[in-house]
Each structure stands twice: as C-alpha cells, then as structure tokens.
Design a protein around this motif. Structure first.
Motif, PDB file in Angstrom:
ATOM      1  N   GLN A  76      37.685  44.490  71.421  1.00 11.75           N
ATOM      2  CA  GLN A  76      38.864  44.684  72.279  1.00 11.75           C
ATOM      3  C   GLN A  76      39.713  45.850  71.783  1.00 11.75           C
ATOM      4  O   GLN A  76      40.155  46.692  72.580  1.00 11.75           O
ATOM      5  CB  GLN A  76      39.696  43.405  72.320  1.00 11.75           C
ATOM      6  N   ALA A  77      39.946  45.924  70.485  1.00  9.15           N
ATOM      7  CA  ALA A  77      40.770  46.999  69.924  1.00  9.15           C
ATOM      8  C   ALA A  77      40.099  48.352  70.118  1.00  9.15           C
ATOM      9  O   ALA A  77      40.756  49.346  70.452  1.00  9.15           O
ATOM     10  CB  ALA A  77      41.029  46.748  68.440  1.00  9.15           C
TER      11      ALA A  77
ATOM     12  N   ARG B 260      41.611  52.467  61.236  1.00  6.75           N
ATOM     13  CA  ARG B 260      40.459  51.573  61.332  1.00  6.75           C
ATOM     14  C   ARG B 260      39.523  52.012  62.454  1.00  6.75           C
ATOM     15  O   ARG B 260      38.303  52.013  62.291  1.00  6.75           O
ATOM     16  CB  ARG B 260      40.905  50.140  61.558  1.00  6.75           C
ATOM     17  N   ILE B 261      40.095  52.378  63.589  1.00  5.16           N
ATOM     18  CA  ILE B 261      39.272  52.816  64.721  1.00  5.16           C
ATOM     19  C   ILE B 261      38.555  54.121  64.372  1.00  5.16           C
ATOM     20  O   ILE B 261      37.374  54.293  64.687  1.00  5.16           O
ATOM     21  CB  ILE B 261      40.126  52.974  66.000  1.00  5.16           C
TER      22      ILE B 261
ATOM     23  N   ILE C 199      38.475  43.870  59.967  1.00  7.61           N
ATOM     24  CA  ILE C 199      38.749  42.994  61.102  1.00  7.61           C
ATOM     25  C   ILE C 199      37.763  41.844  61.033  1.00  7.61           C
ATOM     26  O   ILE C 199      36.553  42.060  61.053  1.00  7.61           O
ATOM     27  CB  ILE C 199      38.635  43.751  62.447  1.00  7.61           C
ATOM     28  N   GLU C 200      38.278  40.622  60.940  1.00  8.52           N
ATOM     29  CA  GLU C 200      37.420  39.461  60.721  1.00  8.52           C
ATOM     30  C   GLU C 200      36.584  39.061  61.929  1.00  8.52           C
ATOM     31  O   GLU C 200      35.461  38.609  61.775  1.00  8.52           O
ATOM     32  CB  GLU C 200      38.268  38.264  60.285  1.00  8.52           C
ATOM     33  N   LYS C 201      37.136  39.211  63.119  1.00  9.06           N
ATOM     34  CA  LYS C 201      36.444  38.734  64.314  1.00  9.06           C
ATOM     35  C   LYS C 201      35.878  39.904  65.118  1.00  9.06           C
ATOM     36  O   LYS C 201      36.633  40.786  65.542  1.00  9.06           O
ATOM     37  CB  LYS C 201      37.396  37.933  65.188  1.00  9.06           C
TER      38      LYS C 201
ATOM     39  N   ALA D 218      33.044  45.756  61.970  1.00  9.38           N
ATOM     40  CA  ALA D 218      34.326  45.049  61.998  1.00  9.38           C
ATOM     41  C   ALA D 218      34.713  44.599  60.597  1.00  9.38           C
ATOM     42  O   ALA D 218      35.855  44.801  60.159  1.00  9.38           O
ATOM     43  CB  ALA D 218      34.247  43.859  62.950  1.00  9.38           C
ATOM     44  N   GLU D 219      33.780  44.014  59.881  1.00 14.33           N
ATOM     45  CA  GLU D 219      34.052  43.555  58.515  1.00 14.33           C
ATOM     46  C   GLU D 219      34.408  44.718  57.598  1.00 14.33           C
ATOM     47  O   GLU D 219      35.335  44.619  56.794  1.00 14.33           O
ATOM     48  CB  GLU D 219      32.846  42.809  57.953  1.00 14.33           C
ATOM     49  N   LYS D 220      33.690  45.831  57.723  1.00  9.86           N
ATOM     50  CA  LYS D 220      33.920  46.976  56.848  1.00  9.86           C
ATOM     51  C   LYS D 220      35.283  47.620  57.068  1.00  9.86           C
ATOM     52  O   LYS D 220      35.819  48.229  56.154  1.00  9.86           O
ATOM     53  CB  LYS D 220      32.810  48.005  57.018  1.00  9.86           C
ATOM     54  N   ILE D 221      35.822  47.504  58.282  1.00 14.83           N
ATOM     55  CA  ILE D 221      37.136  48.097  58.533  1.00 14.83           C
ATOM     56  C   ILE D 221      38.261  47.068  58.445  1.00 14.83           C
ATOM     57  O   ILE D 221      39.402  47.375  58.740  1.00 14.83           O
ATOM     58  CB  ILE D 221      37.178  48.855  59.878  1.00 14.83           C
TER      59      ILE D 221
END
Length: 57
Positions: A36-37, A4-5, A28-30, A23-26
């Motif tokens: 942070q990640a 994802r990163i 991650i909802e928030k 974030a949405e495309k990978i």
C-alpha cells in the motif's frame, strides 16, 4: 517513509527478493502495508515497478 521507498526501489531493481523480504529489509513488518505504501508513493505496484525497471543482476 520516503527513504524506505527509495531503498525498496533499489532492492526491486537490483535483486530478486520477494516483496515480503524487501518489506522486512526496509523495516516494514507487514507485506500488505509495504504494498500500500509503495503504490501510494509511486503510483504503481511493486511488481509493475519491477517490470518497468531493467535488471541490474
């Protein structure tokens, strides 16, 4: 999470998507969780990464 990163790095360097969109495309909802990640994995914020990376558009 590593994949994802890596996908986020590609999107940050090759698009003008906002952090929320990336974030949405990978998957991650928030956006804050993504921030942070990303910082934990790379040692820099997504905006710092984007500034250091040449545009590919």
């Amino acid at each position: 999470m590593e994949l994802r990163i890596e996908r986020a790095k590609i999107l940050l360097s090759s698009t003008k998507y906002q952090v929320q969109e990336i974030a949405e495309k990978i998957g991650i909802e928030k956006p804050n969780s993504f921030r942070q990640a990303f910082k934990h994995a790379t040692g820099m914020s997504s905006s710092q990464f984007r500034r250091k990376t040449p545009e590919h558009l």
